[in-house]
Design a protein around this motif. Structure first.
Motif: not given
Length: 662
Positions: A333, A371-375, A361, A363-364, A366, A348, A378
């Motif tokens: 990321g 896969f990492a994403r902003v939760i 931010e 960030v989580e 999995d 998680r 943001p």
């Protein structure tokens, strides 16, 4: 096509109000059931910390309205201020520390009666009272276990700390005797308890004066009896010259800890038989940092046996470690800096991360998919990113050829460029701590200056974290020397290579960085001016009775014991040598600061008055150590820019003129 204009005079859409609105970051992430919660800054609401809840549908909710302020004052820097769990009926229960009175409160946000938070702990008439941090909910005992800091007299050092159990039924709210003390008071400082998966063992970290937690700590392990008492406590890791800043349990009951026994904070599995701990990923990297706040988290074990770790050399990234093979896979990321707050639930992992082009931010990751994403929280570009600086991580040569790590932020504005025959002014930023680090992340306070044509260089001078124990210990008994020399070396190198204008160099910093700034104006002729924020100015007083308990013996390592080297304190003290200061400066101070008290600033200013050196001072009511209120942040930033404008000969009609007196 960009216009040509003098460096430092460029108009910019990043004003002080915009920078203030983005001050601070989300912190102290955790799971409440499947939900992710965290604390978040609210500069426009008096600088309070809000508790934020992310619902399953992704909606963020501020759980408690103003003026609720989720922040602890234990050791003044605080730490983990809340914990949560899910009741049998599926509703959340959270326990938190409220900053104004430092009491623990319990709150059920989904309760049908909409009842407000209810206090769990009493007030105390002694000193600064009772304070709490790093809570661990024990619903099976109807208790919360946490660190209790209790003042026993009027002095900042009249204090004791133990691990304590607070009943969740509120029976201790008016009765101190209902609080059960669990640890034995062996250590002056302790972290919160970490309970083994079977509930039969508990571990914590302790240390004593004159050591700071990055000097040496001990891991204490005890049994837990059926009635919830600690028994047969013993030391299983750490020592006087070994720093352990975090511990934790694996799902199968192994105790993990981070130790710098090799000179680098690496992750270890504690031997059950009392033998040597096993290094899980030995590297010349840091898997932790300085324990400035109680309950910081650089690693989290997962149910699968893997361990989420924040690691790196300089910059810190999130990785997933297989402790059996030592394999370490980093999250993919745009984030290049991960904060010391991690939480794990199933597969998680949640943390707080930022990069050179984005703010912090939630960030989580999995761990099944990678896969990492902003939760949460943001990043949103407040202006065109073309106004953000493009930072460069660099290593400079200091005295004797020693390495100095720094981040250089050149001026950048899509509408303007400087004249070919002009070099930009630069401000050298000295971070606080001094056992700390300046991360390479987007900071709108930096962009406030760079978008106007003023460069910034953040110096991770000798003594900073992120580069091993030997780098940290360069500052041992050398505070006011190595930090000053390293900042000056970066400034002069930038000037020598043609990056910066040698006649328009400034220095600024807060707390320990305020000391370095003031000491630089005393002991160096490199700078044309300086900005001193909530500083240490009188080390002799700071080493005796003018600071809080946590850092009251810090000077023993930074300068040496005052009884043995009193002349060293006098020679390095900015307060004792104001006659050597010739450069203009501004001093910014919070009136509620108990770490770097305003009395030192007042004495410094009194000795400066009438000496002919242009200077200004601003004092802010309601501000403690580090500014949090939007109006304060705006005034401080504009005052700093006005100083540079006057000293560097810049036209800055966009900020109020700071009145400099002599």
């Amino acid at each position: 096509m960009a216009s040509t204009a003098t460096y430092g005079s460029w108009p910019s859409p990043i004003d002080a109000a915009l920078a203030a609105a983005h001050d601070g970051r989300p912190d102290f992430v955790g799971f409440v059931g499947d939900e992710v919660w965290w604390t978040a800054p609210r500069p426009a609401e008096g600088g309070r910390r809000a508790l934020v809840r992310r619902h399953p549908d992704g909606v963020e909710e501020s759980v408690l309205p103003a003026p609720w302020n989720v922040r602890s004052r234990v050791v003044e820097y605080g730490g983990q201020p809340w914990a949560g769990t899910v009741r049998a009926d599926g509703s959340p229960l959270v326990v938190f520390c409220h900053h104004p009175d430092q009491r623990l409160y319990a709150y059920e946000p989904d309760a049908p009666d909409g009842a407000p938070p209810r206090p769990l702990t009493p007030l105390s008439p002694v000193g600064d009272g009772l304070r709490w941090v790093d809570p661990v909910l024990r619903p099976e005992r109807d208790e919360v276990w946490c660190v209790l800091e209790e003042f026993t007299g009027p002095a900042p050092t009249d204090v004791r700390r133990v691990i304590a159990a607070v009943p969740l039924d509120g029976s201790a709210a008016e009765d101190r005797t209902r609080v059960r003390e669990l640890s034995d008071g062996r250590h002056r400082f302790v972290t919160g308890p970490r309970v083994s998966p079977d509930g039969r063992q508990v571990a914590w970290i302790g240390w004593d004066h004159p050591r700071m937690p990055w000097d040496g700590t001990e891991v204490r392990l005890a049994g837990v009896t059926d009635d919830g008492a600690f028994t047969e406590a013993r030391t299983v890791a750490g020592g006087p010259e070994e720093s352990v800043p975090q511990i934790g349990w694996t799902a199968d009951g192994h105790l993990l800890h981070v130790s710098d026994r090799t000179g680098w904070w690496n992750l270890y599995r504690t031997a059950r038989d009392g033998g040597e701990p096993v290094a899980l990923c030995p590297r010349e990297e840091e898997f932790a940092g300085a324990l400035w706040k109680i309950g910081l988290s650089w690693f989290q074990p997962l149910d699968s046996g893997l361990v989420a770790v924040v690691h790196g050399r300089g910059a810190a990234t999130l990785g997933i470690l297989d402790p059996e093979s030592g394999d370490l896979a980093d999250a993919v990321g745009p984030w290049t800096e991960w904060a010391a707050t991690l939480a794990a639930h199933g597969t998680r992992v949640v943390g707080v991360a930022a990069g050179p082009h984005s703010g912090h931010e939630v960030v989580e990751l999995d761990t099944c998919t990678g896969f990492a994403r902003v939760i949460g929280a943001p990043h949103k570009d407040a202006v065109d990113p073309a106004y953000y600086p493009e930072p460069e991580a660099r290593t400079f040569a200091g005295p004797g050829g020693r390495e100095i790590h720094a981040q250089v932020y050149a001026p950048r504005n899509p509408e303007f460029t400087g004249p070919d025959d002009e070099r930009p002014p630069y401000v050298i930023w000295a971070h606080g701590g001094p056992t700390g680090q300046a991360p390479l992340v987007l900071d709108l306070e930096i962009a406030y200056f760079t978008s106007r044509g003023i460069g910034v260089a953040e110096v991770n001078y000798g003594g900073s974290t992120g580069h091993g124990r030997a780098y940290r210990e360069r500052l041992r008994e050398q505070w006011g020397v190595v930090d000053v020399e390293d900042c000056a070396a970066v400034a002069t190198a930038l000037a020598a290579e043609g990056t910066a204008d040698p006649a328009r160099l400034a220095v600024r910093g807060g707390s320990a960085g305020g000391w370095t700034t003031a000491a630089s104006l005393v002991h160096s002729d490199v700078y044309a001016c300086g900005t001193i924020l909530y500083p240490i100015l009188d080390p002799a007083a700071w080493a005796t009775d003018e600071t809080h308990d946590f850092e009251s013996r810090y000077m023993d390592s930074l300068m040496g014991p005052i009884a043995e080297v009193p002349e060293r304190y006098r020679e390095r003290s900015p307060l004792e040598h104001v006659d050597r200061i010739t450069a203009p400066f501004v001093l910014l101070q919070g009136l509620d600061d108990v770490i770097c008290p305003p009395a030192q600033a007042e004495r410094f200013l009194a000795r400066t008055a009438g000496r002919g050196v242009p200077h200004a001072s601003l004092a802010f009511e309601g501000e403690s150590h580090g500014f949090r209120r939007a109006d304060t942040l705006i005034r401080a930033l504009e005052a700093e820019l006005s100083l540079y404008a006057q000293v560097f000969g810049l036209d800055r009609p966009d900020v109020p003129r700071l009145e400099l007196r002599k």
